[in-house]
Design an enzyme around this catalytic site. Sequence first.
Site, short mmCIF file in Angstrom:
data_model
loop_
_atom_site.label_atom_id
_atom_site.label_comp_id
_atom_site.label_asym_id
_atom_site.label_seq_id
_atom_site.Cartn_x
_atom_site.Cartn_y
_atom_site.Cartn_z
N ILE A 72 -35.05 14.63 44.67
CA ILE A 72 -34.81 14.18 46.05
C ILE A 72 -33.36 13.71 46.08
O ILE A 72 -32.88 13.12 45.10
CB ILE A 72 -35.78 13.06 46.46
CG1 ILE A 72 -35.52 12.59 47.90
CG2 ILE A 72 -35.73 11.87 45.50
CD1 ILE A 72 -36.62 11.70 48.48
N ALA A 73 -32.66 14.00 47.15
CA ALA A 73 -31.27 13.52 47.26
C ALA A 73 -30.92 13.33 48.72
O ALA A 73 -31.39 14.06 49.60
CB ALA A 73 -30.31 14.51 46.62
N GLU A 106 -40.09 12.90 36.89
CA GLU A 106 -39.29 12.16 35.91
C GLU A 106 -38.07 11.60 36.62
O GLU A 106 -37.53 12.26 37.50
CB GLU A 106 -38.78 13.09 34.79
CG GLU A 106 -39.83 13.53 33.83
CD GLU A 106 -40.11 15.01 33.96
OE1 GLU A 106 -39.34 15.70 34.66
OE2 GLU A 106 -41.10 15.48 33.37
N ASN A 111 -31.99 4.61 37.09
CA ASN A 111 -31.87 4.96 38.52
C ASN A 111 -32.72 4.03 39.39
O ASN A 111 -33.78 4.41 39.90
CB ASN A 111 -32.26 6.44 38.71
CG ASN A 111 -31.84 6.96 40.08
OD1 ASN A 111 -31.56 6.18 41.00
ND2 ASN A 111 -31.82 8.28 40.24
N TYR A 118 -39.75 5.39 44.75
CA TYR A 118 -41.06 5.91 44.34
C TYR A 118 -42.10 4.79 44.28
O TYR A 118 -43.25 4.98 44.71
CB TYR A 118 -40.94 6.61 42.98
CG TYR A 118 -40.06 7.84 43.00
CD1 TYR A 118 -40.27 8.84 43.93
CD2 TYR A 118 -39.03 8.01 42.08
CE1 TYR A 118 -39.46 9.97 43.98
CE2 TYR A 118 -38.21 9.14 42.11
CZ TYR A 118 -38.43 10.11 43.06
OH TYR A 118 -37.65 11.23 43.09
N1 COA Z 1 -31.36 -0.12 45.43
C1 COA Z 1 -32.68 -0.42 45.32
N2 COA Z 1 -33.67 0.27 46.01
C2 COA Z 1 -33.26 1.29 46.78
C3 COA Z 1 -31.90 1.65 46.93
C4 COA Z 1 -30.94 0.90 46.22
N3 COA Z 1 -29.61 1.19 46.29
N4 COA Z 1 -31.81 2.71 47.76
C5 COA Z 1 -33.08 3.02 48.13
N5 COA Z 1 -33.94 2.16 47.55
C6 COA Z 1 -35.41 2.18 47.64
C7 COA Z 1 -35.92 0.98 48.42
O1 COA Z 1 -37.25 0.74 47.99
C8 COA Z 1 -35.92 1.53 49.85
O2 COA Z 1 -36.83 0.85 50.68
P1 COA Z 1 -36.30 -0.41 51.55
O3 COA Z 1 -35.18 0.08 52.39
O4 COA Z 1 -37.52 -0.81 52.33
O5 COA Z 1 -35.85 -1.45 50.54
C9 COA Z 1 -36.43 2.94 49.63
O6 COA Z 1 -35.79 3.34 48.41
C10 COA Z 1 -36.08 3.91 50.73
O7 COA Z 1 -34.69 3.83 51.01
P2 COA Z 1 -33.96 5.01 51.80
O8 COA Z 1 -32.89 4.41 52.64
O9 COA Z 1 -34.96 5.88 52.47
O10 COA Z 1 -33.31 5.79 50.56
P3 COA Z 1 -32.01 6.73 50.65
O11 COA Z 1 -32.08 7.60 51.85
O12 COA Z 1 -30.81 5.90 50.45
O13 COA Z 1 -32.22 7.68 49.35
C11 COA Z 1 -32.15 8.18 47.02
C12 COA Z 1 -32.62 7.17 48.08
C13 COA Z 1 -32.67 7.73 45.63
C14 COA Z 1 -32.73 9.57 47.31
C15 COA Z 1 -30.60 8.22 47.03
O14 COA Z 1 -30.10 7.00 46.51
C16 COA Z 1 -29.98 9.38 46.27
O15 COA Z 1 -29.80 10.48 46.80
N6 COA Z 1 -29.59 9.15 45.01
C17 COA Z 1 -28.93 10.19 44.21
C18 COA Z 1 -29.90 11.27 43.81
C19 COA Z 1 -31.02 10.74 42.95
O16 COA Z 1 -30.82 9.91 42.07
N7 COA Z 1 -32.24 11.27 43.20
C20 COA Z 1 -33.42 10.88 42.47
C21 COA Z 1 -33.61 11.76 41.30
S1 COA Z 1 -35.18 11.45 40.51
#
Ligand code: COA
Length: 147
Positions: A72-73, A106, A111, A118
């Site tokens: 997911i990204a 995984e 991260n 998740y």
């Molecule tokens: N620190 C802690 N928790 C976080 C976070 C952060 N920086 N960013 C997201 N979360 C968690 C929280 O539980 C959040 O819920 P909340 O807002 O109620 O606290 C939940 O994720 C949903 O947040 P959301 O805004 O929908 O996430 P996002 O759109 O920013 O995307 C990722 C989250 C992980 C997909 C994004 O950080 C990303 O693309 N990372 C790089 C790629 C990656 O690592 N993918 C996963 C590979 S397994």
Amino acid sequence: MNITVKKAKLHHIPQLEALEKLCFSLPWTSDQLETLITSEGNVFLVAENELANVLGYISLTGVLDEGYINNIAVAPDLRRQGIADLLLKTLISKAREKELSFLTLEVRSSNAPAIGLYEKHGFKPVGLRRNYYDKPTEDAVLMTLFL
Ligand code: COA
């Protein structure tokens, strides 16, 4: 911003490749993306804005009644706005429609954003794979959601 989650199509591949390069040290190639989008049993969703820009994606491989979340990204400048929440919620609902038994994945042990995401959606840590990742070498946490 008006965000829609829809099934990925082949025309999304150039935007997905660009997003991969922004987000990962070992990005998927266009061939890998094509396989993930077109293979039977898989689910590949994109989040788009009103201009059809891809803001994020989620990819699942389905094998019989088992679902493996490949990745997911979300675009770096659009994080913390609920886009991953929307993608994962939609994927879980599609997995229930397909009557999958569980979803598993995984994730790099460092991260915290992904692990937090998740956990928020009910996934539990169920194991560790030592030195699973390269660039940099790191353990993977296995997480599973039973549906
Ligand atoms: N620190 C802690 N928790 C976080 C976070 C952060 N920086 N960013 C997201 N979360 C968690 C929280 O539980 C959040 O819920 P909340 O807002 O109620 O606290 C939940 O994720 C949903 O947040 P959301 O805004 O929908 O996430 P996002 O759109 O920013 O995307 C990722 C989250 C992980 C997909 C994004 O950080 C990303 O693309 N990372 C790089 C790629 C990656 O690592 N993918 C996963 C590979 S397994």
